[in-house]
Scaffold this motif. Sequence first.
Motif, PDB file in Angstrom:
ATOM      1  N   VAL A   6       0.847  -1.189   0.000  1.00  0.00           N
ATOM      2  CA  VAL A   6       0.000   0.000   0.000  1.00  0.00           C
ATOM      3  C   VAL A   6       0.885   1.242   0.000  1.00  0.00           C
ATOM      4  N   GLY A   7       0.346   2.356  -0.506  1.00  0.00           N
ATOM      5  CA  GLY A   7       1.126   3.582  -0.593  1.00  0.00           C
ATOM      6  C   GLY A   7       2.161   3.493  -1.697  1.00  0.00           C
ATOM      7  N   ASP A   8       3.242   4.238  -1.565  1.00  0.00           N
ATOM      8  CA  ASP A   8       4.281   4.253  -2.596  1.00  0.00           C
ATOM      9  C   ASP A   8       4.902   2.878  -2.798  1.00  0.00           C
ATOM     10  N   ALA A   9       4.887   2.043  -1.766  1.00  0.00           N
ATOM     11  CA  ALA A   9       5.450   0.696  -1.886  1.00  0.00           C
ATOM     12  C   ALA A   9       4.715  -0.147  -2.912  1.00  0.00           C
ATOM     13  N   ALA A  10       3.458   0.200  -3.219  1.00  0.00           N
ATOM     14  CA  ALA A  10       2.657  -0.555  -4.183  1.00  0.00           C
ATOM     15  C   ALA A  10       2.977  -0.196  -5.626  1.00  0.00           C
ATOM     16  N   GLY A  11       3.846   0.804  -5.817  1.00  0.00           N
ATOM     17  CA  GLY A  11       4.186   1.266  -7.161  1.00  0.00           C
ATOM     18  C   GLY A  11       3.836   2.733  -7.307  1.00  0.00           C
ATOM     19  N   TYR A  12       4.618   3.444  -8.099  1.00  0.00           N
ATOM     20  CA  TYR A  12       4.460   4.898  -8.195  1.00  0.00           C
ATOM     21  C   TYR A  12       4.841   5.340  -9.600  1.00  0.00           C
ATOM     22  N   VAL A  13       4.022   6.201 -10.187  1.00  0.00           N
ATOM     23  CA  VAL A  13       4.310   6.698 -11.540  1.00  0.00           C
ATOM     24  C   VAL A  13       5.113   7.991 -11.462  1.00  0.00           C
ATOM     25  N   ASP A  14       4.514   9.028 -10.879  1.00  0.00           N
ATOM     26  CA  ASP A  14       5.179  10.323 -10.782  1.00  0.00           C
ATOM     27  C   ASP A  14       4.317  11.218  -9.898  1.00  0.00           C
ATOM     28  N   ALA A  15       4.923  12.290  -9.370  1.00  0.00           N
ATOM     29  CA  ALA A  15       4.185  13.232  -8.528  1.00  0.00           C
ATOM     30  C   ALA A  15       3.496  14.316  -9.342  1.00  0.00           C
ATOM     31  N   LEU A  16       3.501  14.194 -10.658  1.00  0.00           N
ATOM     32  CA  LEU A  16       3.036  15.246 -11.553  1.00  0.00           C
ATOM     33  C   LEU A  16       1.594  15.655 -11.287  1.00  0.00           C
ATOM     34  N   THR A  17       0.726  14.721 -10.932  1.00  0.00           N
ATOM     35  CA  THR A  17      -0.680  15.040 -10.707  1.00  0.00           C
ATOM     36  C   THR A  17      -1.043  15.119  -9.227  1.00  0.00           C
ATOM     37  N   GLY A  18      -0.088  14.927  -8.339  1.00  0.00           N
ATOM     38  CA  GLY A  18      -0.321  15.128  -6.916  1.00  0.00           C
ATOM     39  C   GLY A  18      -1.294  14.162  -6.279  1.00  0.00           C
ATOM     40  N   GLU A  19      -1.374  12.928  -6.795  1.00  0.00           N
ATOM     41  CA  GLU A  19      -2.384  11.992  -6.324  1.00  0.00           C
ATOM     42  C   GLU A  19      -1.853  10.902  -5.402  1.00  0.00           C
ATOM     43  N   GLY A  20      -0.581  10.955  -5.012  1.00  0.00           N
ATOM     44  CA  GLY A  20      -0.009   9.879  -4.226  1.00  0.00           C
ATOM     45  C   GLY A  20      -0.724   9.628  -2.912  1.00  0.00           C
ATOM     46  N   LEU A  21      -1.017  10.675  -2.151  1.00  0.00           N
ATOM     47  CA  LEU A  21      -1.656  10.505  -0.855  1.00  0.00           C
ATOM     48  C   LEU A  21      -3.099  10.037  -0.991  1.00  0.00           C
ATOM     49  N   THR A  22      -3.801  10.544  -2.009  1.00  0.00           N
ATOM     50  CA  THR A  22      -5.177  10.099  -2.215  1.00  0.00           C
ATOM     51  C   THR A  22      -5.220   8.598  -2.444  1.00  0.00           C
ATOM     52  N   LEU A  23      -4.353   8.105  -3.329  1.00  0.00           N
ATOM     53  CA  LEU A  23      -4.331   6.678  -3.618  1.00  0.00           C
ATOM     54  C   LEU A  23      -3.937   5.881  -2.379  1.00  0.00           C
ATOM     55  N   ALA A  24      -2.978   6.378  -1.611  1.00  0.00           N
ATOM     56  CA  ALA A  24      -2.564   5.674  -0.393  1.00  0.00           C
ATOM     57  C   ALA A  24      -3.725   5.537   0.587  1.00  0.00           C
ATOM     58  N   LEU A  25      -4.490   6.606   0.775  1.00  0.00           N
ATOM     59  CA  LEU A  25      -5.580   6.588   1.751  1.00  0.00           C
ATOM     60  C   LEU A  25      -6.737   5.704   1.299  1.00  0.00           C
ATOM     61  N   THR A  26      -7.091   5.777   0.022  1.00  0.00           N
ATOM     62  CA  THR A  26      -8.210   4.969  -0.462  1.00  0.00           C
ATOM     63  C   THR A  26      -7.822   3.496  -0.580  1.00  0.00           C
ATOM     64  N   ALA A  27      -6.566   3.225  -0.970  1.00  0.00           N
ATOM     65  CA  ALA A  27      -6.118   1.837  -1.069  1.00  0.00           C
ATOM     66  C   ALA A  27      -6.013   1.198   0.315  1.00  0.00           C
ATOM     67  N   ALA A  28      -5.679   1.974   1.327  1.00  0.00           N
ATOM     68  CA  ALA A  28      -5.626   1.438   2.696  1.00  0.00           C
ATOM     69  C   ALA A  28      -6.992   0.889   3.102  1.00  0.00           C
ATOM     70  N   ASP A  29      -8.039   1.614   2.772  1.00  0.00           N
ATOM     71  CA  ASP A  29      -9.397   1.166   3.066  1.00  0.00           C
ATOM     72  C   ASP A  29      -9.707  -0.132   2.317  1.00  0.00           C
TER      73      ASP A  29
END
Length: 343
Positions: A256-279
Motif C-alpha cells: 500500500v502507498g508508494d510501496a505498491a508502485g508509483y508513476v510520478d508526482a506530476l498530478t499530486g495523487e499519491g496521498l489520495t491513492l494511499a488513503l483509499t487503497a488502505a481502506d
Amino acid sequence: MIDLLVVGGGPAGLATAIHGARRGLDVMVAEPRPAPVDKACGEGLMPSAVRALDALDVRVPGRPLRGIRYVDAEGGRRAEAAFRTGPGLGARRTVLHETLTARALALGVRVEPHRVRRVTQTEAYVTADGLTARYLAAADGLHSPTRHALGLTVRPAATRRRPPRYGLRRHYAVEPWTDLVEVHWSADCEAYVTPIGPRQVGVAVLTSNRLPFDEQLTRFPALAARLRTADGTPVRGAGPLRQQARTRTAGRVLFVGDAAGYVDALTGEGLTLALTAADALVRCLREGRPHAYEQAWCRLSRNYRLLTRSLLWLRNQPATAPLITPAAARFPGLFQGAVNLLA
C-alpha cells in the motif's frame, strides 16, 4: 497472534492501521523512526484525500485549497481549474503524520520502534524479524525494502529508460498569495507551490536534473523573484520517483502507498491513492479475500495512472512540452475535467 502487521508508519501505513483497528483487527505498526517523520512531499491534498481523512475521523490543520493553477514560466500564460466537490487542503507533512499517529494510538494501535529487514511466510502466517501476524501490509515507501526482498520490483528496460525524475522540497516564510496550488512549468522541470499555513508556502520541484534547489529555481524567474527575500528551510529530496511493482499481493503480504508502485508526482495523487487503497486493503482482509486487493488497487489507481502517464509522456516530448499550459488555457473545460477527475 497479531491480525495485521503494518511495516512502515507513514500516512499510508497509519491509514491502514486505523482502518484495521476500526474494523476490529489487532494491529501493530513497525516503524523505527519516531513521529513525526518529515520527507519531500508536495503537501497538497486533493478533495478526495480530504474526504478519505474525514472517513477516518482525522481532521488535519492546514489551508483550504480552491483548485489548481498552471503557470507557464517563460510565456506567462495561466490556466485555472476549481475543485467542484469541495476544497483540497495544504498541510505540512509533519502535521499530517502527527494527526494520523494520534488517531491510531487512540484506537489502540501499537506503534513499535522496529525495523523489518526479512519477511517469510507460510500458508497460515507471516513472520517479519521476530514479529508474527496473520497478514502483513507493506507501507515502507517508494524504495520498499519488502518489495525488493520479495523480488517484486520491476526494473525498467534499458531501451525504454528515461532519465529518472526526482523531487526536491523547501518551505518559505512568506504569506501565500493564492488559495490555489500553482504548478509552474519550465522547459524541463516543474515547481509546485502549495499554501500550507500563515506565512508559509511549500515549493516542490520535480526534475531529471541533479542540480541544487536554488539553481532549479532560476528556471522560474517570476516565482524566484517572489521568494528572493523569504527565509527558506533545508531542502529535502526523494527519488527516483518512478517505481513499478509486479503485483500488490504476494501471499499474505499486501502493498500500500508508494510501496505498491508509483508513476510520478506530476498530478499530486499519491496521498489520495494511499488513503483509499488502505481502506480497500483492510476491507479485502476482513472479507477473507486478500487476493481481491490487486483488482481493487488497479481500479482505484486507474485514473491516476492513465492521466499521470499521459501528462508525463507529453512533458517528455520536446514538441508538446511547451504546449501544456497554453493548451490548458485554450481548452479550460478539458483542463477542468481532468483536474476534477482526480479531485
